[in-house]
Motif scaffolding. Sequence first.
Motif, PDB file in Angstrom:
ATOM      1  N   TYR A 280       0.831  -1.205   0.000  1.00 42.39           N
ATOM      2  CA  TYR A 280       0.000   0.000   0.000  1.00 42.39           C
ATOM      3  C   TYR A 280       0.865   1.255   0.000  1.00 42.39           C
ATOM      4  N   ALA A 281       1.881   1.271   0.871  1.00 42.71           N
ATOM      5  CA  ALA A 281       2.745   2.446   0.988  1.00 42.71           C
ATOM      6  C   ALA A 281       3.522   2.710  -0.304  1.00 42.71           C
ATOM      7  N   VAL A 282       4.143   1.677  -0.854  1.00 45.59           N
ATOM      8  CA  VAL A 282       4.922   1.833  -2.084  1.00 45.59           C
ATOM      9  C   VAL A 282       4.005   2.170  -3.253  1.00 45.59           C
ATOM     10  N   GLY A 283       2.846   1.540  -3.294  1.00 48.13           N
ATOM     11  CA  GLY A 283       1.893   1.821  -4.363  1.00 48.13           C
ATOM     12  C   GLY A 283       1.429   3.264  -4.358  1.00 48.13           C
ATOM     13  N   MET A 284       1.179   3.805  -3.161  1.00 51.36           N
ATOM     14  CA  MET A 284       0.755   5.203  -3.049  1.00 51.36           C
ATOM     15  C   MET A 284       1.853   6.157  -3.521  1.00 51.36           C
ATOM     16  N   LEU A 285       3.108   5.809  -3.247  1.00 51.40           N
ATOM     17  CA  LEU A 285       4.228   6.696  -3.577  1.00 51.40           C
ATOM     18  C   LEU A 285       4.718   6.533  -5.016  1.00 51.40           C
ATOM     19  N   LEU A 286       4.785   5.281  -5.471  1.00 48.72           N
ATOM     20  CA  LEU A 286       5.446   5.014  -6.751  1.00 48.72           C
ATOM     21  C   LEU A 286       4.568   4.310  -7.778  1.00 48.72           C
ATOM     22  N   GLY A 287       3.366   3.932  -7.396  1.00 47.77           N
ATOM     23  CA  GLY A 287       2.529   3.134  -8.284  1.00 47.77           C
ATOM     24  C   GLY A 287       2.212   3.802  -9.607  1.00 47.77           C
ATOM     25  N   ARG A 288       2.504   3.114 -10.693  1.00 47.82           N
ATOM     26  CA  ARG A 288       2.234   3.632 -12.036  1.00 47.82           C
ATOM     27  C   ARG A 288       1.515   2.589 -12.903  1.00 47.82           C
TER      28      ARG A 288
END
Length: 268
Positions: free
Chosen positions: A156-164
């Motif tokens: 969730y955290a990585v997806g919010m920051l880097l998700g493309r």
Amino acid sequence: MKAFMTRLTSGIVLLAMIISVGLLGGWVLFAFTLTISLIGLWEFCRVFHLEKKSLGLLGLLFTVIYYLCVRNRHVSMETGMVVLLSYLICAMAVYVFTFPKYKTEEIMAAVFGMFYVTVMLSFIYLTREIPLEGVEGKFLFFLIFICSWGCDTCAYAVGMLLGRHKLAPVLSPKKSVEGGIGGVVGAALLGFLYGKFFMSHGGVCALICAVGAVVSQVGDLAASAIKRNHEIKDYGTLIPGHGGILDRFDSVIFTAPIIYVMAVLMMR
């Protein structure tokens, strides 16, 4: 804000409960695992409108019988298999002698639910009771949740920051490939730190958690697929802000058996 606080509070209560039953083990963990399995199977049966029918009640009965076999260490794995085969035969008997009350799809759903919910969740208890020399079952038990819920949080955290890039745009539009990778890496890191400080198996725990994290995401998406097919948002409302047992334990269902099997293979 209110919804967030509700979700956070119930999450903390659930985490405290998991820690408590994990430390106590024995009958307490057995009762907890049996309870969530019964509720989870009931939620699953409700998707197919079987929860109040004889076929759904039969599944709940055989869930109790199966768990009593799991609890008894003197009962062999073959006995548990006999129980499951007996359930299959009884389910088919209900199908035959009440025909045409049930459709083929309902029978398949009932049998699938027994394996998907009852059997796979039982590995929460089995992992805690695993007979490995030099490895305490309680540490493996917590590895299940560090892996599955740690993966969820990191993804969730990585997806919010880097998700493309979308991971499964139809099933879960908010999940991204970057988030999925972040979940695996994060779970592996958490597993390494946990294993190093509590089990002296840092590298092994990292590998187990990495594999478990991949599988946990399959479990998460599988639960979403079932809900999408039947046009429901959540399996239940038991856990405020999270949904039902299957909504919160969807990834654990897949992770628990993987942790068990990999621990047996890699920690002997």
